[in-house]
Write an enzyme that holds these catalytic residues in place. Structure first.
Site, PDB file in Angstrom:
ATOM      1  N   GLY A   6       2.118   4.890  13.256  1.00 49.47           N
ATOM      2  CA  GLY A   6       2.941   3.532  13.799  1.00 49.47           C
ATOM      3  C   GLY A   6       2.327   3.316  15.107  1.00 49.47           C
ATOM      4  O   GLY A   6       1.984   1.962  15.407  1.00 49.47           O
ATOM      5  N   LYS A  57       0.895  -1.018  -0.051  1.00 43.78           N
ATOM      6  CA  LYS A  57       0.149   0.108   0.004  1.00 43.78           C
ATOM      7  C   LYS A  57       0.809   1.170   0.060  1.00 43.78           C
ATOM      8  O   LYS A  57       1.435   1.684   0.842  1.00 43.78           O
ATOM      9  CB  LYS A  57      -0.665  -0.042   1.215  1.00 43.78           C
ATOM     10  CG  LYS A  57      -2.106   0.685   1.147  1.00 43.78           C
ATOM     11  CD  LYS A  57      -2.319   2.173   0.864  1.00 43.78           C
ATOM     12  CE  LYS A  57      -1.925   3.102   2.209  1.00 43.78           C
ATOM     13  NZ  LYS A  57      -1.708   4.567   1.631  1.00 43.78           N
ATOM     14  N   GLU A  72       9.805  16.229  14.782  1.00 43.20           N
ATOM     15  CA  GLU A  72      10.482  15.853  13.495  1.00 43.20           C
ATOM     16  C   GLU A  72       9.838  16.993  12.507  1.00 43.20           C
ATOM     17  O   GLU A  72       8.413  16.655  12.353  1.00 43.20           O
ATOM     18  CB  GLU A  72       9.916  14.343  13.310  1.00 43.20           C
ATOM     19  CG  GLU A  72      10.575  14.022  11.753  1.00 43.20           C
ATOM     20  CD  GLU A  72      10.258  12.731  11.228  1.00 43.20           C
ATOM     21  OE1 GLU A  72       9.114  12.127  11.338  1.00 43.20           O
ATOM     22  OE2 GLU A  72      11.296  11.905  10.978  1.00 43.20           O
ATOM     23  N   CYS A 131      13.617  10.308   7.092  1.00 45.63           N
ATOM     24  CA  CYS A 131      13.515   9.889   8.439  1.00 45.63           C
ATOM     25  C   CYS A 131      14.873  10.077   9.185  1.00 45.63           C
ATOM     26  O   CYS A 131      14.843  10.538  10.658  1.00 45.63           O
ATOM     27  CB  CYS A 131      12.864   8.409   8.672  1.00 45.63           C
ATOM     28  SG  CYS A 131      13.772   7.542   7.544  1.00 45.63           S
ATOM     29  N   GLU A 155       9.467   1.650  10.989  1.00 50.21           N
ATOM     30  CA  GLU A 155      10.382   2.562  10.725  1.00 50.21           C
ATOM     31  C   GLU A 155       9.708   3.892  10.774  1.00 50.21           C
ATOM     32  O   GLU A 155       9.135   4.437  10.126  1.00 50.21           O
ATOM     33  CB  GLU A 155      11.259   2.331   9.293  1.00 50.21           C
ATOM     34  CG  GLU A 155      11.733   0.993   9.025  1.00 50.21           C
ATOM     35  CD  GLU A 155      12.968   0.789   9.774  1.00 50.21           C
ATOM     36  OE1 GLU A 155      13.533   1.902  10.493  1.00 50.21           O
ATOM     37  OE2 GLU A 155      13.492  -0.148   9.936  1.00 50.21           O
ATOM     38  N   GLY A 212       6.875   5.370   8.228  1.00 53.02           N
ATOM     39  CA  GLY A 212       6.000   6.580   8.231  1.00 53.02           C
ATOM     40  C   GLY A 212       5.989   7.130   9.461  1.00 53.02           C
ATOM     41  O   GLY A 212       6.942   7.198  10.427  1.00 53.02           O
ATOM     42  N   SER A 213       5.008   7.908   9.864  1.00 56.61           N
ATOM     43  CA  SER A 213       4.903   8.656  10.943  1.00 56.61           C
ATOM     44  C   SER A 213       4.885   8.113  12.403  1.00 56.61           C
ATOM     45  O   SER A 213       4.294   6.733  12.443  1.00 56.61           O
ATOM     46  CB  SER A 213       3.907   9.884  11.159  1.00 56.61           C
ATOM     47  OG  SER A 213       2.651   9.071  11.044  1.00 56.61           O
ATOM     48  N   THR A 214       5.306   8.441  13.371  1.00 54.02           N
ATOM     49  CA  THR A 214       4.928   7.979  14.756  1.00 54.02           C
ATOM     50  C   THR A 214       3.798   7.566  15.013  1.00 54.02           C
ATOM     51  O   THR A 214       3.354   6.640  15.685  1.00 54.02           O
ATOM     52  CB  THR A 214       5.988   8.726  15.780  1.00 54.02           C
ATOM     53  OG1 THR A 214       7.457   8.490  15.169  1.00 54.02           O
ATOM     54  CG2 THR A 214       6.030   7.826  17.155  1.00 54.02           C
ATOM     55  N   GLU A 215       2.820   8.587  14.951  1.00 55.54           N
ATOM     56  CA  GLU A 215       1.410   8.769  15.437  1.00 55.54           C
ATOM     57  C   GLU A 215       0.696   7.425  14.689  1.00 55.54           C
ATOM     58  O   GLU A 215       0.109   6.669  15.299  1.00 55.54           O
ATOM     59  CB  GLU A 215       1.003   9.829  14.776  1.00 55.54           C
ATOM     60  CG  GLU A 215      -0.377  10.155  15.110  1.00 55.54           C
ATOM     61  CD  GLU A 215      -1.288  11.509  14.298  1.00 55.54           C
ATOM     62  OE1 GLU A 215      -0.419  12.017  13.748  1.00 55.54           O
ATOM     63  OE2 GLU A 215      -2.472  11.460  14.459  1.00 55.54           O
TER      64      GLU A 215
HETATM   65  P1  NAP Z   1       1.729   8.804   7.364  1.00 55.98           P
HETATM   66  O1  NAP Z   1       0.395   9.279   7.627  1.00 55.98           O
HETATM   67  O2  NAP Z   1       2.517   8.141   8.374  1.00 55.98           O
HETATM   68  O3  NAP Z   1       1.974   7.813   6.077  1.00 55.98           O
HETATM   69  C1  NAP Z   1       2.553   6.601   6.048  1.00 55.98           C
HETATM   70  C2  NAP Z   1       1.758   5.467   5.306  1.00 55.98           C
HETATM   71  O4  NAP Z   1       0.773   5.156   6.323  1.00 55.98           O
HETATM   72  C3  NAP Z   1       0.894   5.949   4.104  1.00 55.98           C
HETATM   73  O5  NAP Z   1       0.851   5.006   3.286  1.00 55.98           O
HETATM   74  C4  NAP Z   1      -0.257   6.144   4.797  1.00 55.98           C
HETATM   75  O6  NAP Z   1      -1.369   6.355   3.872  1.00 55.98           O
HETATM   76  C5  NAP Z   1      -0.400   5.028   5.664  1.00 55.98           C
HETATM   77  N1  NAP Z   1      -1.413   5.170   6.749  1.00 55.98           N
HETATM   78  C6  NAP Z   1      -1.888   6.431   7.382  1.00 55.98           C
HETATM   79  N2  NAP Z   1      -2.741   6.216   8.262  1.00 55.98           N
HETATM   80  C7  NAP Z   1      -2.941   5.069   8.151  1.00 55.98           C
HETATM   81  C8  NAP Z   1      -3.862   3.922   9.151  1.00 55.98           C
HETATM   82  N3  NAP Z   1      -4.443   4.412   9.973  1.00 55.98           N
HETATM   83  N4  NAP Z   1      -3.424   2.649   8.856  1.00 55.98           N
HETATM   84  C9  NAP Z   1      -2.739   2.117   8.249  1.00 55.98           C
HETATM   85  N5  NAP Z   1      -2.128   2.837   7.164  1.00 55.98           N
HETATM   86  C10 NAP Z   1      -2.116   4.242   7.315  1.00 55.98           C
HETATM   87  O7  NAP Z   1       2.668   9.716   7.225  1.00 55.98           O
HETATM   88  P2  NAP Z   1       2.347  11.225   6.604  1.00 55.98           P
HETATM   89  O8  NAP Z   1       0.945  11.731   7.255  1.00 55.98           O
HETATM   90  O9  NAP Z   1       2.264  11.281   5.178  1.00 55.98           O
HETATM   91  O10 NAP Z   1       3.296  12.311   7.031  1.00 55.98           O
HETATM   92  C11 NAP Z   1       3.394  12.895   8.232  1.00 55.98           C
HETATM   93  C12 NAP Z   1       4.503  12.885   9.019  1.00 55.98           C
HETATM   94  O11 NAP Z   1       5.008  11.795   9.128  1.00 55.98           O
HETATM   95  C13 NAP Z   1       5.770  13.873   8.071  1.00 55.98           C
HETATM   96  O12 NAP Z   1       5.630  15.130   8.038  1.00 55.98           O
HETATM   97  C14 NAP Z   1       6.930  13.217   8.839  1.00 55.98           C
HETATM   98  O13 NAP Z   1       7.252  13.843   9.926  1.00 55.98           O
HETATM   99  C15 NAP Z   1       6.504  11.962   9.160  1.00 55.98           C
HETATM  100  N6  NAP Z   1       6.865  10.747   8.224  1.00 55.98           N
HETATM  101  C16 NAP Z   1       8.109  10.092   8.292  1.00 55.98           C
HETATM  102  C17 NAP Z   1       8.404   9.209   7.392  1.00 55.98           C
HETATM  103  C18 NAP Z   1       9.725   8.174   7.805  1.00 55.98           C
HETATM  104  O14 NAP Z   1      10.287   7.847   6.877  1.00 55.98           O
HETATM  105  N7  NAP Z   1      10.065   8.097   9.094  1.00 55.98           N
HETATM  106  C19 NAP Z   1       7.817   9.016   6.457  1.00 55.98           C
HETATM  107  C20 NAP Z   1       6.949   9.853   5.928  1.00 55.98           C
HETATM  108  C21 NAP Z   1       6.282  10.786   6.910  1.00 55.98           C
HETATM  109  P3  NAP Z   1      -1.772   7.734   3.260  1.00 55.98           P
HETATM  110  O15 NAP Z   1      -0.678   8.011   2.325  1.00 55.98           O
HETATM  111  O16 NAP Z   1      -3.038   7.746   2.502  1.00 55.98           O
HETATM  112  O17 NAP Z   1      -1.974   8.678   4.465  1.00 55.98           O
END
Ligand code: NAP
Ligand code: MG
Length: 497
Positions: free
Chosen positions: A252, A194, A400, A303, A269, A247-250
């Site tokens: 996660g 996904k 972050e 990250c 991660e 992705g994000s800690t939240e």
């Molecule tokens: P994110 O929401 O954590 O997105 C990562 C992945 O998780 C995306 O494929 C997302 O889908 C999916 N996702 C979101 N909500 C989910 C749920 N409830 N259940 C399962 N999967 C879910 O990250 P973001 O909102 O795009 O970015 C926000 C912040 O996260 C950034 O500003 C950054 O600080 C941090 N981030 C960290 C990393 C890293 O490599 N550590 C990478 C990206 C972002 P959708 O795309 O549809 O939301």
């Protein structure tokens, strides 16, 4: 240095691919999503529409999980490790033959400079496939000497963990999709990928190559869609055995809760707030270049970006001036422009977020000691920024930002424990970077830093080097032997002779 001007024919092809009708790749065929709807894919370099991706939801996820389960227990279980290795190697060759298509699609959809996509993202994905293909034939167990009464033959075997859901973000979408797919398939698992809603394009192209090189149906499935629907359905599905997430800690944290239903195995991660420590004896020129690269590459959307600089007071001014000069000179623009050195951030939302952090930092008392110029125009550009006067309590230091914003701080004491304590004063623990020419300080600091990866005097990612976080930066490791073993269950077998 390869040519960084996009080949116009290749660019036209990439745009045509983006604009065609895309389905979901489930059980070896392209299907329409049950929802019958789609969502937009945009170019962050100019905000234009690239095309539409299919909006997969729970019903599609269910189909994909069933297909992955059938393949796991059938055709993939019957596929010998050497054949899995050959398929992965063939996929690497196919990507290499189309490397420029992938680089262009990644630049169009993520915004990064084409040079970066060509020199880092695509080659890294190819190497990851080749590295993991080698592991397919080398996973095994041990023979164990038992001490109980009787005579025993006891041994361990590694079995594929099962059906894997891989959920990836938008900052390095292709490299991360492959970083999850390669070890999972090498270990004998089947997969549902996904991608992030912002960046599904390279995953779509990848699925076409998976089809071409002849993976059995159901081994690799692609469901594009939103996190709240497709992603949530995957992490809650009882037919999924493991979730691997970046992705994000939240999110996660949300995944950990959702995975509790059937105790899915989870690899996470998450975010980082990597400290860059510059000791007084460091090679300052290299430290400046390294510090600038670490925070400005991919517009800071990494990250492991070095977002907190700790420099000894004797070199602090030189460091800040040097990195500020880099920021001032960086050419910020669309990824397809060959002059561009830093691209846009991925979306308007991310742009607002990064600018909001810079404002908050200044409001809380930080000073802007260096700032580049964000390109004008419709893309999502933010200026590379160096902040000084930042305190450990400020949001810019604690959270972050995921943008090109460096918080620079100094230390006066050479005491390594004190330096490490400052660097470790964060909820995160993904990486740490040290610049020093003192071998003993390098070793001693490396041990004191609470981070999954410590780099001294430079370095990058390697598919052989485990990568992952301490503390709230995640669970588990990717890459290396640990990375592939994370897709296996260990079984002990004891036979009374
Ligand atoms: P994110 O929401 O954590 O997105 C990562 C992945 O998780 C995306 O494929 C997302 O889908 C999916 N996702 C979101 N909500 C989910 C749920 N409830 N259940 C399962 N999967 C879910 O990250 P973001 O909102 O795009 O970015 C926000 C912040 O996260 C950034 O500003 C950054 O600080 C941090 N981030 C960290 C990393 C890293 O490599 N550590 C990478 C990206 C972002 P959708 O795309 O549809 O939301
Ligand atoms: Mg999101």
């Amino acid at each position: 240095m390869p040519d960084i001007v996009a080949d116009q024919n290749a660019l036209e092809n990439a745009r045509r691919f983006a604009g065609k009708e895309h389905g979901l790749f489930i059980d070896g065929v392209w299907r329409e999503p049950r929802s019958g709807s789609a969502f937009e894919m945009r170019n962050p370099g100019d905000g234009t529409l690239l095309g539409q991706a299919a909006k997969g939801e729970a019903a599609d996820v269910d189909l994909a999980v069933r297909a992955a389960r059938t393949a796991l227990e059938g055709v993939w279980a019957d596929t010998k490790p050497a054949e899995r290795a050959r398929l992965l190697w063939r996929l690497a060759d196919a990507i290499e033959a189309h490397a420029d298509d992938f680089a262009l699609l990644e630049t169009l959809n993520n915004g990064k400079p084409l040079r970066d996509a060509r020199l880092f993202d695509v080659p890294h994905a190819i190497e990851t496939l080749r590295y993991n293909s080698g592991w397919a034939t080398k996973l095994g167990g041990d023979t164990i000497n038992l001490s109980g009464p009787g005579t025993w033959h006891a041994f361990t075997v590694r079995e594929p963990i099962g059906v894997v859901a891989a959920i990836v973000p938008w900052n390095a979408p292709f490299a991360m999709s492959v970083a999850k797919m390669a070890p999972a398939l090498a270990a004998g698992c089947t997969l549902i990928l996904k991608p992030a809603e912002q960046t599904p394009l390279t995953a779509l192209r990848l699925a076409h190559l998976v089809e071409e090189v002849g993976f059995p149906k159901g081994v690799f499935n692609l469901v594009t869609g939103f996190g709240e629907t497709a992603g949530a359905a995957l992490v809650e599905h009882p037919g999924v055995d493991k979730v691997t997430f970046t992705g994000s800690t939240e999110v996660g944290r949300h995944i950990v809760r959702a995975a509790a239903g059937n105790f899915k195995r989870v690899t996470l991660e998450l975010g980082g707030k990597t400290p860059v420590i510059v000791m007084p004896d460091a090679d300052i020129t290299r430290a400046i270049e390294g510090a600038a690269r670490s925070i400005f590459t991919n517009a800071g959307q990494v990250c492991n970006a070095g977002s907190r600089l700790f420099a000894h007071e004797s070199v602090f001014d030189a460091l800040v001036e040097g990195v500020a000069e880099h920021a001032g000179k960086l050419r910020v623009g669309p990824g397809l422009d060959p002059a561009t050195q830093m691209g846009p951030v991925v979306s308007q939302e991310q742009k607002d977020r990064v600018l909001g952090y810079i404002e908050a930092g200044v409001r809380e008392g930080a000073r802007i000691s260096g700032q580049g110029t964000a390109a004008s125009g419709p893309g999502y550009f933010v200026p590379p920024t160096v902040l000084t006067g930042t305190l450990p309590t400020m949001s810019v230091v604690r959270e972050e930002i995921f943008g090109p914003v460096l918080c620079a701080m100094s230390f006066s004491d050479g005491d390594l424990d004190a330096i490490a304590a400052r660097a470790n004063d964060t909820d995160y623990g993904l990486g740490a970077i040290v610049w020093t020419q003192n071998l003993s300080a390098a070793h001693r600091l490396s041990r004191k830093l609470k981070a999954g990866t410590v780099r001294v005097n430079g370095g990058g990612l390697d598919p052989a080097l485990p990568f992952g976080g301490f503390k709230q930066s995640g669970w588990g490791r990717e890459n290396g032997r640990d990375g592939i073993e994370a897709y296996t269950e260990l079984k002990s077998i004891a036979i009374a002779l």
